[in-house]
Design a protein around this motif. Structure first.
Motif, PDB file in Angstrom:
ATOM      1  N   PHE A 330     138.100  20.605  17.711  1.00 49.04           N
ATOM      2  CA  PHE A 330     137.377  20.982  16.490  1.00 49.04           C
ATOM      3  C   PHE A 330     136.089  20.189  16.297  1.00 49.04           C
ATOM      4  O   PHE A 330     135.459  20.289  15.254  1.00 49.04           O
ATOM      5  CB  PHE A 330     138.276  20.800  15.260  1.00 49.04           C
ATOM      6  CG  PHE A 330     139.335  21.845  15.129  1.00 49.04           C
ATOM      7  CD1 PHE A 330     139.016  23.109  14.644  1.00 49.04           C
ATOM      8  CD2 PHE A 330     140.638  21.596  15.496  1.00 49.04           C
ATOM      9  CE1 PHE A 330     139.983  24.089  14.522  1.00 49.04           C
ATOM     10  CE2 PHE A 330     141.612  22.569  15.376  1.00 49.04           C
ATOM     11  CZ  PHE A 330     141.290  23.820  14.895  1.00 49.04           C
ATOM     12  N   GLY A 332     133.065  20.354  17.415  1.00 50.83           N
ATOM     13  CA  GLY A 332     131.854  21.117  17.107  1.00 50.83           C
ATOM     14  C   GLY A 332     131.796  21.584  15.674  1.00 50.83           C
ATOM     15  O   GLY A 332     130.832  21.302  14.951  1.00 50.83           O
ATOM     16  N   ILE A 333     132.854  22.253  15.224  1.00 49.65           N
ATOM     17  CA  ILE A 333     132.770  22.789  13.860  1.00 49.65           C
ATOM     18  C   ILE A 333     132.873  21.691  12.811  1.00 49.65           C
ATOM     19  O   ILE A 333     132.299  21.815  11.743  1.00 49.65           O
ATOM     20  CB  ILE A 333     133.781  23.923  13.558  1.00 49.65           C
ATOM     21  CG1 ILE A 333     135.182  23.585  13.972  1.00 49.65           C
ATOM     22  CG2 ILE A 333     133.361  25.205  14.201  1.00 49.65           C
ATOM     23  CD1 ILE A 333     136.152  24.669  13.515  1.00 49.65           C
ATOM     24  N   ALA A 335     131.486  18.749  13.110  1.00 51.27           N
ATOM     25  CA  ALA A 335     130.122  18.218  13.058  1.00 51.27           C
ATOM     26  C   ALA A 335     129.213  19.171  12.285  1.00 51.27           C
ATOM     27  O   ALA A 335     128.397  18.744  11.473  1.00 51.27           O
ATOM     28  CB  ALA A 335     129.591  18.013  14.474  1.00 51.27           C
TER      29      ALA A 335
END
Lengths: 470, 225
Positions: A330, A332-333, A335
């Motif tokens: 998770f 990426g999302i 961030a």
């Protein structure tokens, strides 16, 4: 054999009656037989002794013949009696047998001063008539010996015993019959409340699950049964209500993507459009199909996970490492939403890794949805003797105490307006709970002002080989 | 390459045939098990796509009889998702299975994998236009410029590069790169692709990572039509 309870009880009762009455009959019959035989045996023995005394007064065997008439008259006077007197050499002096009993060779008791008689013998004459007989040795004045035998047909006594036996049989049979009938009637009467319970249970259908069995009218022994049945009905009703609600919600949630597809397609077909427009429409339809597919997959997963045949592929692993992995997934999302993630702790866990990931991912996705920017989500793994526990905690508005119990319900969404229904299908937390429960664990939601925490407890593994190794 | 599709649902058979033909295969279709088995015995197909629930003779029956004489690879399509059913299909001689409803790109990917026969070789060096990937040192250069990628970003780029020109669904990507084998309702893959694009494509006019809307992502020099 499937007999009714009344019939079974009546049968058992009748067996007991037959057995006890038969036993009493046999004992009484035996006692009577014994007494009758004893009396007639005594009479025979007295008769022989008397004859021996009479013979002892005679001089020789010749005198016996002379006094035959007297001896017979003296001794007998009873047409059922037979008399045989013979010498020690076997010469028959008197053979008186008016009723053709057929005297057999009787062992004679030895002669003595006080004439004694031998043991009474029993046999059957002509195969059917019971006979008792006894013999004794007598001594004449000249010193020669005589064997005196007396026998009597016992047919009159046998007849008496026979009729007595028939009376016993008849009494046992009729008493048993009466007992069975009475017992059956009383048992049936006693079981009336049970049938009443059955009747009221029969009237309960899926549409009428709210009716209950009347406990107060049932006898004391059946209170437990009635209460248990009522509790079962209560659970069934709740299950039905949940299922009904689930069906309604599912239909509602399916309507949205299907409506989108239909609407968008209709609008697109209303006039000629560019290839780009058509492509966009098709792509949008695929997205809606994906939503439906995901929903179906989730519903099917819940249905299968609750079936007893569902197979868990358990292995042992470090829950802390899995949390790291999920956080990374998770990354990426998180961030992009401006949310930090903090993972800590280790815990050895014995679970289905794939399902564990799915449960924690759902919790994380849920936390991410409600965490404000620049805040931190904490994922903690901890181990105790009771097992492993996972906590996913996020700052945010929190959940109202009244709603805490409902967050794991299917299709429950914190926001009534379902503004998120595109991204969340309301099954995520229900799946979390199901996954934990099929592992024998529990899922908990806690919320205070400004923070929400979900905790998953997995029980310690039974073999204990790896427990506490980290 | 010639494939046989045995599927009784007319619409499904139709779009599968069309999609496969457009991907460069020659496709025959049978609408029931008996016809399908007949075709499969008469002709030499490279692969058979076989539905389990079929009229007249079901998929299990077809594969059982087929295996008496032929070793044509079989990909089962099944609406049942019991593990037992999958195991049964594989035991009877099926080579792979796909659950209905499936994404077409997923079907295409499975077919390609089966036709490739044998494991995919790890390629040490990959290049695509001015993009160079050194799989051993895990280094990536674009137009000679070194690009720093996280391990997951590298895994994602490497997956797309080895399947150059092949559309990969979000589910496939999540499964290969993160080993997450379930559909989460999140856009994790989209975000990961976005971040990878920022490093690989943003500074260049020639874009390499393309979105195929509704299906997934593909790495190629030309934009897919």
């Amino acid at each position: 054999m499937h007999l009714s309870l009344s019939a079974r009880l009546a049968l058992i009762f009748s067996l007991i009656t037959v057995l006890s009455l038969s036993l009493a009959g046999v004992v009484l019959f035996n006692a009577l037989t014994h007494q009758l035989l004893g009396q007639s045996d005594l009479a025979l023995q007295l008769k022989v002794r008397h004859l021996c005394q009479l013979a002892g007064e005679l001089d020789s065997t010749l005198a016996i013949r002379d006094h035959q008439e007297r001896l017979v008259a003296l001794a007998l006077g009873d047409p059922e009696l037979a008399l045989r007197i013979e010498t020690t050499e076997g010469t028959v002096l008197i053979d008186h047998d008016p009723s053709h009993i057929g005297m057999i060779a009787l062992p004679a008791a030895p002669a003595c001063e006080r004439a004694a008689s031998g043991p009474v013998q029993h046999w059957s004459a002509a195969g059917t008539v019971p006979v008792s007989g006894v013999a004794s040795m007598a001594k004449l004045r000249d010193g020669s010996g005589l064997k005196v035998g007396v026998a009597r047909s016992m047919s009159d006594q046998a007849q008496l015993l026979n009729s007595y036996r028939n009376i016993i049989f008849a009494t046992v049979a009729s008493t048993t019959l009466i007992a069975v009938v009475l017992c059956y009637l009383f048992v049936r009467r006693a079981l009336v409340p049970l049938r009443a319970i059955a009747a009221s249970a029969q009237s309960i259908t899926a549409e009428r699950l709210d009716s209950r069995i009347d406990v107060s009218s049932a006898p004391l022994e059946l209170h437990d049964l009635a209460q248990t049945l009522n509790a079962m009905l209560q659970r069934l009703q709740q299950g039905f209500d949940r299922l009904w609600q689930f069906t309604v919600d599912l239909a509602h949630d399916l309507r949205t993507p299907i409506g989108n597809m239909r609407g968008a397609s209709e609008v697109a077909l209303a006039r000629t459009r560019s290839a780009t427009d058509y492509r966009a429409l098709l792509a949008s339809n695929i997205e809606e199909c994906d939503r439906v597919t995901r929903m179906i997959e989730n519903v099917l997963f819940l249905a299968r996970a609750e079936s007893p045949q569902f197979a868990l592929h358990r292995s042992q692993f470090d829950a802390g490492e899995e949390l790291q992995r999920i956080a990374e997934y998770f990354d990426g999302i998180s961030a992009e939403s401006g949310v930090q993630v903090q993972v800590s702790g280790h815990a050895q866990i014995y679970a289905d890794r794939e399902l564990f990931r799915r449960a924690v991912s759902n919790l994380f996705a849920n936390a991410l949805r409600y965490t404000p920017r620049d805040e931190t989500i904490c994922m903690v793994a901890a181990e105790s003797t009771l097992g492993a526990s996972i906590r996913v905690q996020n700052p945010g508005e929190g959940i109202a105490a009244a709603d805490l119990g409902k967050v794991f319900d299917r299709f429950y969404r914190g926001d009534e307006a379902r503004s998120n229904s595109g991204t969340s299908n309301g099954l995520g937390l229900a799946i979390v709970k199901t996954i934990v429960e099929i592992h024998g664990g529990t899922a908990l939601a806690r919320s205070e002002v400004g923070t929400t925490a979900f905790e998953l407890h997995f029980p310690a593994f039974r073999d204990g080989t790896a427990a506490g190794s980290i | 390459m010639r494939l046989l599709v045995i599927e009784d649902e007319r619409k499904t058979a139709e779009y599968v045939k069309r999609g496969l033909e457009e991907s460069g295969y020659t496709v025959d279709v049978a609408n029931n098990g008996v016809d399908g088995l007949h075709l499969a015995m008469e002709n030499d197909y490279e692969l058979i796509v076989l539905d389990v629930m079929l009229p007249r003779l079901d998929g299990w029956g077809v594969v059982k009889q087929l295996r008496n004489s032929k070793e044509t690879p079989v990909l089962f399509l099944t609406a049942r998702d019991d593990i037992d059913d999958r195991v049964k299909g594989l035991e009877l001689g099926g080579d792979d299975y796909l659950l209905k409803p499936f994404a077409f790109v997923e079907l295409l990917a499975r077919i390609r994998t089966l036709l490739r026969r044998g494991p995919v070789r790890d390629v040490e060096h990959l290049s695509l236009g001015d993009l160079e990937i050194d799989a051993i040192r895990r280094r990536v250069r674009r137009a000679g410029q070194r690009i720093e990628l996280t391990p997951r970003e590298f895994a994602l780029l490497y997956l797309l590069a080895t399947r150059r020109g092949e559309v990969l669904s979000r589910t496939q990507i999540a499964s290969h790169v993160w080993d997450m084998n379930f559909d989460s309702d999140t856009n994790v893959v989209d975000v990961a692709i976005r971040r990878l694009r920022a490093k690989i494509d943003d500074a260049h006019t020639l874009k390499l990572i393309h979105t195929v809307r509704g299906m997934g992502y593909v790495l190629d020099i030309d934009e897919p039509d």
